[in-house]
Design a protein around this motif. Structure first.
Motif, PDB file in Angstrom:
ATOM      1  N   ARG A  70       0.837  -1.217   0.000  1.00 42.84           N
ATOM      2  CA  ARG A  70       0.000   0.000   0.000  1.00 42.84           C
ATOM      3  C   ARG A  70       0.865   1.258   0.000  1.00 42.84           C
ATOM      4  NH1 ARG A  70      -4.754  -1.316   4.369  1.00 42.84           N
ATOM      5  NH2 ARG A  70      -5.701  -3.073   3.261  1.00 42.84           N
ATOM      6  N   MET A  71       1.938   1.219   0.810  1.00 41.30           N
ATOM      7  CA  MET A  71       2.804   2.395   0.914  1.00 41.30           C
ATOM      8  C   MET A  71       3.401   2.757  -0.441  1.00 41.30           C
ATOM      9  SD  MET A  71       6.051   3.037   3.500  1.00 41.30           S
ATOM     10  CE  MET A  71       5.153   2.809   5.025  1.00 41.30           C
ATOM     11  N   THR A  72       3.828   1.742  -1.180  1.00 38.21           N
ATOM     12  CA  THR A  72       4.510   2.018  -2.449  1.00 38.21           C
ATOM     13  C   THR A  72       3.527   2.213  -3.605  1.00 38.21           C
ATOM     14  OG1 THR A  72       4.799  -0.362  -2.776  1.00 38.21           O
ATOM     15  CG2 THR A  72       6.618   0.832  -1.745  1.00 38.21           C
ATOM     16  N   LEU A 296       0.797  10.603   2.349  1.00 33.78           N
ATOM     17  CA  LEU A 296      -0.203   9.772   1.674  1.00 33.78           C
ATOM     18  C   LEU A 296       0.271   8.317   1.581  1.00 33.78           C
ATOM     19  CD1 LEU A 296      -1.378  12.167  -1.187  1.00 33.78           C
ATOM     20  CD2 LEU A 296      -2.731  11.366   0.780  1.00 33.78           C
ATOM     21  N   ALA A 297       1.582   8.138   1.345  1.00 34.18           N
ATOM     22  CA  ALA A 297       2.121   6.781   1.248  1.00 34.18           C
ATOM     23  C   ALA A 297       1.994   6.057   2.583  1.00 34.18           C
ATOM     24  CB  ALA A 297       3.591   6.833   0.814  1.00 34.18           C
ATOM     25  N   THR A 298       2.382   6.732   3.667  1.00 35.45           N
ATOM     26  CA  THR A 298       2.373   6.076   4.979  1.00 35.45           C
ATOM     27  C   THR A 298       0.950   5.926   5.516  1.00 35.45           C
ATOM     28  OG1 THR A 298       2.749   8.191   6.098  1.00 35.45           O
ATOM     29  CG2 THR A 298       4.689   6.911   5.515  1.00 35.45           C
ATOM     30  N   LEU A 299       0.089   6.887   5.169  1.00 31.95           N
ATOM     31  CA  LEU A 299      -1.319   6.821   5.585  1.00 31.95           C
ATOM     32  C   LEU A 299      -1.980   5.570   4.999  1.00 31.95           C
ATOM     33  CD1 LEU A 299      -3.425   8.544   7.100  1.00 31.95           C
ATOM     34  CD2 LEU A 299      -3.859   9.770   4.962  1.00 31.95           C
ATOM     35  N   ALA A 300      -1.632   5.267   3.754  1.00 29.08           N
ATOM     36  CA  ALA A 300      -2.222   4.089   3.095  1.00 29.08           C
ATOM     37  C   ALA A 300      -1.811   2.807   3.802  1.00 29.08           C
ATOM     38  CB  ALA A 300      -1.799   4.051   1.627  1.00 29.08           C
ATOM     39  N   ALA A 301      -0.629   2.838   4.433  1.00 28.09           N
ATOM     40  CA  ALA A 301      -0.092   1.638   5.081  1.00 28.09           C
ATOM     41  C   ALA A 301      -0.550   1.512   6.534  1.00 28.09           C
ATOM     42  CB  ALA A 301       1.440   1.670   5.021  1.00 28.09           C
ATOM     43  N   GLY A 416      15.778  -0.019  -5.694  1.00 29.00           N
ATOM     44  CA  GLY A 416      14.740   0.784  -5.056  1.00 29.00           C
ATOM     45  C   GLY A 416      15.168   1.252  -3.678  1.00 29.00           C
ATOM     46  N   THR A 417      14.656   2.403  -3.231  1.00 32.44           N
ATOM     47  CA  THR A 417      15.046   2.903  -1.912  1.00 32.44           C
ATOM     48  C   THR A 417      14.502   1.986  -0.817  1.00 32.44           C
ATOM     49  OG1 THR A 417      13.087   4.303  -1.672  1.00 32.44           O
ATOM     50  CG2 THR A 417      15.016   5.292  -2.724  1.00 32.44           C
ATOM     51  N   PRO A 418      15.217   1.900   0.328  1.00 34.88           N
ATOM     52  CA  PRO A 418      14.751   1.064   1.450  1.00 34.88           C
ATOM     53  C   PRO A 418      13.471   1.660   2.035  1.00 34.88           C
ATOM     54  CG  PRO A 418      16.731   2.318   2.053  1.00 34.88           C
ATOM     55  CD  PRO A 418      16.477   2.583   0.602  1.00 34.88           C
ATOM     56  N   THR A 419      12.394   0.905   2.021  1.00 38.61           N
ATOM     57  CA  THR A 419      11.077   1.487   2.334  1.00 38.61           C
ATOM     58  C   THR A 419      10.297   0.626   3.312  1.00 38.61           C
ATOM     59  OG1 THR A 419      11.014   2.466   0.126  1.00 38.61           O
ATOM     60  CG2 THR A 419       8.923   2.313   1.303  1.00 38.61           C
ATOM     61  N   GLY A 420       9.668   1.284   4.266  1.00 38.27           N
ATOM     62  CA  GLY A 420       8.813   0.591   5.234  1.00 38.27           C
ATOM     63  C   GLY A 420       9.620   0.141   6.438  1.00 38.27           C
ATOM     64  N   ILE A 421       9.854   1.059   7.398  1.00 39.15           N
ATOM     65  CA  ILE A 421      10.661   0.722   8.580  1.00 39.15           C
ATOM     66  C   ILE A 421       9.914  -0.293   9.434  1.00 39.15           C
ATOM     67  CG2 ILE A 421      11.733   1.655  10.672  1.00 39.15           C
ATOM     68  CD1 ILE A 421      11.579   4.446   9.162  1.00 39.15           C
ATOM     69  N   ASP A 422      10.599  -1.367   9.766  1.00 41.08           N
ATOM     70  CA  ASP A 422      10.005  -2.448  10.558  1.00 41.08           C
ATOM     71  C   ASP A 422      10.499  -2.314  12.002  1.00 41.08           C
ATOM     72  OD1 ASP A 422       9.225  -4.792  11.740  1.00 41.08           O
ATOM     73  OD2 ASP A 422      10.182  -6.121  10.263  1.00 41.08           O
TER      74      ASP A 422
END
Lengths: 475, 475
Positions: A70-72, A296-301, A416-422
């Motif tokens: 969702r974020m991407t 918007l990207a993080t809100l979707a996630a 791709g950039t490192p995305t979605g901090i866990d």
């Protein structure tokens, strides 16, 4: 040989994989045995039990995959520019600010300064002293985080009802986000300055720039559709920007998109020329678009049960706060750290306020500090050196869910950039997210003193991990 | 360990330096002896005697130092836009073209196409057939290289008397240079197309764009001084451009500089809007400024007795020609090679004309192919991969006099671009300059078919070396 995360090693054809102390690997290598070393560090202290619970949560992997997807996949289109009272229904006397919630008596210098300026700008006080007294009494004044309205603000991030905002839309998930217009650098409200030149500029932005941008964006939407901010971010990463403290190419591309309808707007030619000059001279013009695009990207996630993906990182100059997809709207906070970096003029480390602003939403969405390898020239602005910029991005792969399919780093062969901090990966590795940031003077009224590099405090992640573990035990 | 040029090794603290076959170095390394390998390749065949003479020329080192100093100190400011008949005194019937001198009967397809188009545009023929016949007869038509007038033209590089030109000035050395306005990509005159849409666009550029840019540049010079093209080149190298086939950031920065006086020009609003749209849509807009800026740099370095620095590389689609600082205006030519790269639509290698254009002046001045490490994303346009782009720049240090003090590559930790091609270094190492380039269709009228990578033929350098040796013997 560079260290690599264990999970990637396991898919490769290796003779020996080692973790931890380098001695064993060195000894093997001396005997000509191929060795790949896995990065290994101890987990954050005290997180072992929570980590075990969260890592064992059967929902987590799928929930994080969905959060990343969702974020991407989220879109980000500029559709309008309008005042906050209209866009957000912001009531007179309500002031939004960056970061997690904070009372005025705990507010940092730059946030106090920006709030004083905003009261002056709104005509709720005649003098800075009167404004400060009114804020201290809470007299007809309500403070609220921008994030609680799906808005974001750089640095102090103060949004008052009369201020004009960019309005962005994510058509994929049906969300909207907002951000203020960028004032330029130096003595500006968002850095805590509130002198007459600051307030005058805000009035000009409200009476001339905002309405002109409104006309230009609306005409553009009617003629050619909305401006695709996500596409500009993808391009700027190929042009030496990382989208947090380097926005040069992004600002130029945004200007190019706005120009055709801006220069034909129904307004005095001198106003148009001044708006073009003001926007063209501002290398951070695009930041205020990249931030709501990242929101918007993080809100979707956000809001996926079991997901340990961070969906907000934000600072108010006193506290650093994060929110996590699987734990709803709860903030996990710790003391904001003071950045290290480069200073303007004669300012030095003692002049800097701790970390402040909603702009770490860029890192939360996989750009900014996470994309510094795309922007090696940024080290001349925030400090560090070129190998550090490369290493920053490469290290962030260790704590993120995936590689962004659209935001790519040419020098890393378009990875791709490192995305979605866990949160679990942060706790397990002890690696904290890398943020680059502007630095505000710690005294209200000073403005910007520099730019630098900073990490969130560990407490945000240990707190979030504990909440994820509680939810997993219940869930 | 990467190979390094011998002269640099000798200044370092080493145990053993090796050259040539790698076996010796490997054997030492196996015994834990520190080894640095020097790049070594045999000289270009047949150049040994000339090389010995040129390397022994006592004037050479100082002459090359001076050439490098002048090349890198040269300024480049945009001061005017005006028609070629005015700027160059170009007479009716005279047509400038790219590369070394060539007769029409030896001209390549794209050059023939561009000349046909230019005759139609100037009203010297009614039909393409009539134009071609007139060119073949040489009836009232004179062909001359752009370089003979200190001008440069991309691809076919045809400049006719009515065409408007950018005029750049180097205040340090008192030189001027000129270049045509960029038409965009695809079916355009410089790629050999001459259909009605090409000629119509040229007429619009002459009647609307040229006069508007003239107004804008003159007003800008009066208000704020000339536009510093050298400063834009320095910036674009920090923004993922290399200045030959990637000019995205440069074009946006140029547009930003021109806008304030362009949008307030005394002209119909629709003309201004169309000029802004046309310029903003063209990612190669800046190439036609970067080229004359590079010409000013190399012009400043020209004419130094004993200098083996290349001051011109240019191609007419048939021949590749170079000129050298120490050998005056003589051209040293060889057959132009056909680039390898990526093709547009259904075009393929068989459709491509050999190398054409004055644009290799960018490589001659230390940018373009020599700065590809600054622009890794260019491999998506010209072919190759990211390691190739890095290697291209790093290899060019082997054949250049120095590192540019102003043009820097962030990813190489701000190392200056390799600048000032030394004919003797090319002959000694066999390493040919790396050029990236647009590809024209080999048939007149087709236009652009792709973009790719190419080298000059060895003959240019062996010929120039022989001339340098003759001059050294005379003394």
């Amino acid at each position: 040989m560079a260290t690599r995360p264990l999970q990637r090693l396991l898919t490769e054809d290796l003779s020996v994989a080692t973790a931890g102390a380098a001695l064993f690997a060195e000894s093997l290598r001396a005997q000509a045995v191929p060795v790949a070393e896995a990065a290994w560090q101890p987990p954050l202290p005290g997180t072992e039990r929570d980590l075990a619970v969260v890592l064992a949560d059967a929902r987590r992997q799928e929930a994080n995959r969905l959060a990343f997807e969702r974020m991407t996949a989220a879109g980000a289109e500029l559709i309008d520019v309008r005042p906050a009272h209209q866009a957000l229904g912001l009531e007179k006397g309500t002031f939004l600010h960056a970061g997690p919630p904070v009372e005025f008596d705990r507010a940092s210098g730059p946030l106090r300064g920006a709030l004083i300026g905003a009261l002056l700008f709104e005509g709720l006080a005649e003098t800075p002293e009167e404004a400060e007294a009114r804020l201290a009494r809470g007299d007809g004044v309500t403070l609220e985080p921008c994030h609680h309205r799906d808005a974001v603000g750089p640095m102090a991030g103060v949004i008052s009802p009369s201020m004009w905002l960019y309005e962005l839309r994510d058509d994929v998930h049906g969300n909207r986000s907002w951000c203020s217009l960028n004032e330029g650098l130096g003595k500006v409200l968002r850095y805590g300055a509130y002198g007459p030149e600051v307030i005058d500029r805000l009035h000009w932005m409200n009476s001339v720039l905002g309405p002109l941008l409104h006309q230009a964006v609306r005409a553009r939407v009617d003629a050619d559709g909305p401006i695709d901010i996500k596409a500009i971010i993808a391009q700027m990463l190929q042009m030496g920007d990382e989208g947090h403290n380097r926005n040069r190419a992004g600002s130029l591309m945004l200007l190019r998109e706005l120009l055709p309808t801006l220069i034909t707007a129904d307004a005095p030619a001198s106003d148009i020329a001044e708006a073009v000059r003001f926007s063209g001279a501002n290398e951070h013009f695009f930041l205020n678009l990249g931030m709501p695009a990242s929101k918007l990207a993080t809100l979707a996630a956000h809001g996926i049960p079991g997901s340990s993906v961070v969906t907000t990182m934000a600072r108010n100059g006193t506290d650093f706060g994060i929110r996590v997809s699987g734990t709803g709207d709860e903030w996990f906070t710790g003391p904001a750290q003071t950045p290290e970096g480069l200073f303007l003029g004669s300012y030095g480390p003692d002049d800097a306020n701790p970390d402040i602003g909603d702009s770490a939403i860029t890192e939360t969405a996989g750009i900014g500090g996470f994309a510094m390898a795309a922007a090696p020239a940024i080290v001349r602005f925030v400090g560090g050196d070129v190998p550090f910029a490369l290493r920053a991005t490469q290290t962030m792969y260790e704590i993120t869910v995936g590689e962004h399919p659209v935001y790519q780093v040419p020098i890393l062969e378009f990875r791709g950039t490192p995305t979605g901090i866990d949160v679990a990966a942060v706790a397990r590795t002890g690696i904290l997210p890398q943020i680059n940031t502007g630095m505000a003077g710690r005294v209200a009224g000073v403005g910007q003193v520099g730019a630098g590099l900073v990490n969130p405090p560990e407490e945000c992640f240990t707190g979030a991990l504990a909440a994820l573990a509680r939810a997993a035990r219940i869930g």
